[in-house]
Design a protein around this motif. Structure first.
Motif, PDB file in Angstrom:
ATOM      1  N   ARG A   1      75.419  43.856  93.898  1.00  0.00           N
ATOM      2  CA  ARG A   1      74.804  44.841  94.785  1.00  0.00           C
ATOM      3  C   ARG A   1      73.399  44.383  95.150  1.00  0.00           C
ATOM      4  NH1 ARG A   1      74.865  50.277  96.258  1.00  0.00           N
ATOM      5  NH2 ARG A   1      72.811  51.240  96.460  1.00  0.00           N
ATOM      6  N   ILE A   2      73.004  44.655  96.400  1.00  0.00           N
ATOM      7  CA  ILE A   2      71.636  44.399  96.836  1.00  0.00           C
ATOM      8  C   ILE A   2      70.986  45.728  97.154  1.00  0.00           C
ATOM      9  CG2 ILE A   2      70.142  43.245  98.491  1.00  0.00           C
ATOM     10  CD1 ILE A   2      72.302  41.184  98.925  1.00  0.00           C
ATOM     11  N   ASN A   3      69.879  46.007  96.522  1.00  0.00           N
ATOM     12  CA  ASN A   3      69.150  47.251  96.768  1.00  0.00           C
ATOM     13  C   ASN A   3      68.103  47.012  97.856  1.00  0.00           C
ATOM     14  OD1 ASN A   3      70.635  48.864  94.835  1.00  0.00           O
ATOM     15  ND2 ASN A   3      69.595  47.669  93.267  1.00  0.00           N
ATOM     16  N   ASP A   4      66.842  47.315  97.592  1.00  0.00           N
ATOM     17  CA  ASP A   4      65.815  47.135  98.610  1.00  0.00           C
ATOM     18  C   ASP A   4      65.659  45.668  98.990  1.00  0.00           C
ATOM     19  OD1 ASP A   4      63.368  49.701  97.649  1.00  0.00           O
ATOM     20  OD2 ASP A   4      65.497  49.801  98.125  1.00  0.00           O
ATOM     21  N   MET A   5      65.411  45.439 100.269  1.00  0.00           N
ATOM     22  CA  MET A   5      65.092  44.107 100.785  1.00  0.00           C
ATOM     23  C   MET A   5      63.800  44.209 101.575  1.00  0.00           C
ATOM     24  SD  MET A   5      68.883  42.865 102.046  1.00  0.00           S
ATOM     25  CE  MET A   5      68.634  41.103 101.745  1.00  0.00           C
TER      26      MET A   5
ATOM     27  N   GLU B   1      46.895  36.802 114.663  1.00  0.00           N
ATOM     28  CA  GLU B   1      46.706  37.278 113.292  1.00  0.00           C
ATOM     29  C   GLU B   1      48.029  37.488 112.541  1.00  0.00           C
ATOM     30  OE1 GLU B   1      45.391  38.591 116.090  1.00  0.00           O
ATOM     31  OE2 GLU B   1      45.327  40.800 115.988  1.00  0.00           O
ATOM     32  N   ASP B   2      49.153  37.335 113.219  1.00  0.00           N
ATOM     33  CA  ASP B   2      50.450  37.365 112.544  1.00  0.00           C
ATOM     34  C   ASP B   2      50.807  36.003 111.933  1.00  0.00           C
ATOM     35  OD1 ASP B   2      51.627  39.405 115.237  1.00  0.00           O
ATOM     36  OD2 ASP B   2      51.113  40.078 113.203  1.00  0.00           O
ATOM     37  N   THR B   3      49.975  34.998 112.200  1.00  0.00           N
ATOM     38  CA  THR B   3      50.219  33.677 111.638  1.00  0.00           C
ATOM     39  C   THR B   3      50.184  33.732 110.115  1.00  0.00           C
ATOM     40  OG1 THR B   3      49.326  32.518 113.559  1.00  0.00           O
ATOM     41  CG2 THR B   3      49.307  31.332 111.457  1.00  0.00           C
ATOM     42  N   ALA B   4      51.252  33.247 109.493  1.00  0.00           N
ATOM     43  CA  ALA B   4      51.372  33.316 108.040  1.00  0.00           C
ATOM     44  C   ALA B   4      52.663  32.631 107.614  1.00  0.00           C
ATOM     45  CB  ALA B   4      51.390  34.765 107.572  1.00  0.00           C
ATOM     46  N   VAL B   5      52.782  32.433 106.308  1.00  0.00           N
ATOM     47  CA  VAL B   5      54.079  32.087 105.736  1.00  0.00           C
ATOM     48  C   VAL B   5      54.771  33.402 105.394  1.00  0.00           C
ATOM     49  CG1 VAL B   5      55.321  30.928 103.894  1.00  0.00           C
ATOM     50  CG2 VAL B   5      53.212  29.916 104.803  1.00  0.00           C
ATOM     51  N   TYR B   6      55.975  33.568 105.886  1.00  0.00           N
ATOM     52  CA  TYR B   6      56.727  34.797 105.682  1.00  0.00           C
ATOM     53  C   TYR B   6      57.776  34.578 104.592  1.00  0.00           C
ATOM     54  CZ  TYR B   6      54.605  37.052 109.701  1.00  0.00           C
ATOM     55  OH  TYR B   6      53.704  37.639 110.562  1.00  0.00           O
ATOM     56  N   TYR B   7      57.800  35.509 103.653  1.00  0.00           N
ATOM     57  CA  TYR B   7      58.723  35.444 102.523  1.00  0.00           C
ATOM     58  C   TYR B   7      59.634  36.682 102.532  1.00  0.00           C
ATOM     59  CZ  TYR B   7      55.368  32.081 100.618  1.00  0.00           C
ATOM     60  OH  TYR B   7      54.546  31.005 100.431  1.00  0.00           O
ATOM     61  N   CYS B   8      60.890  36.478 102.244  1.00  0.00           N
ATOM     62  CA  CYS B   8      61.780  37.612 102.054  1.00  0.00           C
ATOM     63  C   CYS B   8      61.977  37.841 100.553  1.00  0.00           C
ATOM     64  CB  CYS B   8      63.134  37.380 102.722  1.00  0.00           C
ATOM     65  SG  CYS B   8      64.026  35.933 102.157  1.00  0.00           S
ATOM     66  N   ASN B   9      62.305  39.074 100.208  1.00  0.00           N
ATOM     67  CA  ASN B   9      62.674  39.361  98.828  1.00  0.00           C
ATOM     68  C   ASN B   9      63.763  40.416  98.780  1.00  0.00           C
ATOM     69  OD1 ASN B   9      61.405  41.846  99.142  1.00  0.00           O
ATOM     70  ND2 ASN B   9      59.864  41.510  97.570  1.00  0.00           N
ATOM     71  N   ALA B  10      64.370  40.537  97.628  1.00  0.00           N
ATOM     72  CA  ALA B  10      65.445  41.509  97.472  1.00  0.00           C
ATOM     73  C   ALA B  10      65.657  41.810  95.993  1.00  0.00           C
ATOM     74  CB  ALA B  10      66.744  40.982  98.076  1.00  0.00           C
ATOM     75  N   TYR B  11      65.980  43.080  95.716  1.00  0.00           N
ATOM     76  CA  TYR B  11      66.377  43.470  94.373  1.00  0.00           C
ATOM     77  C   TYR B  11      67.890  43.353  94.308  1.00  0.00           C
ATOM     78  CZ  TYR B  11      61.717  45.171  93.283  1.00  0.00           C
ATOM     79  OH  TYR B  11      60.384  45.248  93.021  1.00  0.00           O
ATOM     80  N   ILE B  12      68.362  42.449  93.469  1.00  0.00           N
ATOM     81  CA  ILE B  12      69.773  42.099  93.434  1.00  0.00           C
ATOM     82  C   ILE B  12      70.337  42.279  92.033  1.00  0.00           C
ATOM     83  CG2 ILE B  12      71.451  40.230  93.740  1.00  0.00           C
ATOM     84  CD1 ILE B  12      69.542  39.041  95.846  1.00  0.00           C
ATOM     85  N   ARG B  13      71.499  42.925  91.985  1.00  0.00           N
ATOM     86  CA  ARG B  13      72.222  43.037  90.727  1.00  0.00           C
ATOM     87  C   ARG B  13      73.351  42.011  90.743  1.00  0.00           C
ATOM     88  NH1 ARG B  13      74.555  48.774  89.603  1.00  0.00           N
ATOM     89  NH2 ARG B  13      76.341  48.016  90.798  1.00  0.00           N
ATOM     90  N   LYS B  14      73.317  41.133  89.771  1.00  0.00           N
ATOM     91  CA  LYS B  14      74.334  40.096  89.686  1.00  0.00           C
ATOM     92  C   LYS B  14      75.622  40.662  89.110  1.00  0.00           C
ATOM     93  CE  LYS B  14      73.054  36.119  88.123  1.00  0.00           C
ATOM     94  NZ  LYS B  14      72.450  35.054  87.259  1.00  0.00           N
ATOM     95  N   ASN B  15      76.720  40.017  89.425  1.00  0.00           N
ATOM     96  CA  ASN B  15      78.002  40.399  88.850  1.00  0.00           C
ATOM     97  C   ASN B  15      77.916  40.378  87.323  1.00  0.00           C
ATOM     98  OD1 ASN B  15      79.451  40.830  91.237  1.00  0.00           O
ATOM     99  ND2 ASN B  15      79.869  38.656  91.462  1.00  0.00           N
ATOM    100  N   GLY B  16      78.397  41.442  86.681  1.00  0.00           N
ATOM    101  CA  GLY B  16      78.391  41.505  85.228  1.00  0.00           C
ATOM    102  C   GLY B  16      77.100  42.030  84.635  1.00  0.00           C
TER     103      GLY B  16
ATOM    104  N   PHE C   1      73.922  45.050  84.519  1.00  0.00           N
ATOM    105  CA  PHE C   1      73.632  46.452  84.794  1.00  0.00           C
ATOM    106  C   PHE C   1      72.271  46.631  85.457  1.00  0.00           C
ATOM    107  CE2 PHE C   1      77.265  48.291  82.884  1.00  0.00           C
ATOM    108  CZ  PHE C   1      77.595  47.513  81.781  1.00  0.00           C
ATOM    109  N   LEU C   2      71.475  45.583  85.465  1.00  0.00           N
ATOM    110  CA  LEU C   2      70.119  45.668  85.976  1.00  0.00           C
ATOM    111  C   LEU C   2      69.943  44.813  87.220  1.00  0.00           C
ATOM    112  CD1 LEU C   2      68.160  45.383  82.595  1.00  0.00           C
ATOM    113  CD2 LEU C   2      68.738  47.469  83.858  1.00  0.00           C
ATOM    114  N   SER C   3      69.006  45.250  88.092  1.00  0.00           N
ATOM    115  CA  SER C   3      68.635  44.459  89.263  1.00  0.00           C
ATOM    116  C   SER C   3      67.386  43.640  88.962  1.00  0.00           C
ATOM    117  CB  SER C   3      68.355  45.376  90.448  1.00  0.00           C
ATOM    118  OG  SER C   3      69.515  46.055  90.862  1.00  0.00           O
ATOM    119  N   SER C   4      67.303  42.478  89.546  1.00  0.00           N
ATOM    120  CA  SER C   4      66.126  41.616  89.427  1.00  0.00           C
ATOM    121  C   SER C   4      65.601  41.304  90.815  1.00  0.00           C
ATOM    122  CB  SER C   4      66.483  40.318  88.703  1.00  0.00           C
ATOM    123  OG  SER C   4      66.915  40.579  87.387  1.00  0.00           O
TER     124      SER C   4
END
Length: 120
Positions: free
Chosen positions: A29-33, A87-102, A104-107
């Protein structure tokens, strides 16, 4: 599990870019991105985030210009950036809270970053 960001580049002021970030691996499962950016010489800052249900949040500096969206079937988050400014010049990073198969917790996982440069 990994996040792969793409879509950065050089664009003139007033132009548009669309960033993509795809999650892959053993995902239950993927929660917030979200998207963050780090301008030269500055700290990383939140640009926009989106919950699994589609609720969005934006930094004041990008409201009305940027749109975050996600495709849950593709495990992908997007950032449509319009009316870009220097001023939007930047390195853009994505992130996500992901629960791996098996598990109970998201990382929290981060993508590798993609450079966006707004210049004439």
């Amino acid at each position: 599990v990994q996040l792969q960001a793409s879509g950065g580049g050089l664009v003139q002021p007033g132009g548009s870019l669309r960033l993509s970030c795809a999650a892959s691996g053993s995902i239950s499962r993927i929660n917030d991105m979200g998207w963050y950016r780090q301008p030269p010489g500055k700290q990383r800052e939140l640009v926009a985030s989106i919950t699994s249900g589609g609720t969005t949040n934006y930094a004041d500096s990008v409201k009305g210009r940027f749109t975050i969206s996600r495709d849950n079937a593709k495990n992908t988050v997007y950032l449509q950036m319009n009316s870009l400014k220097p001023e939007d010049t930047a390195v853009y990073y994505c992130n996500a809270y992901i629960r791996k198969n098996g598990s109970f917790l998201s990382s929290l996982y981060w993508g590798q970053g993609t450079q966006v440069t707004v210049s004439s």
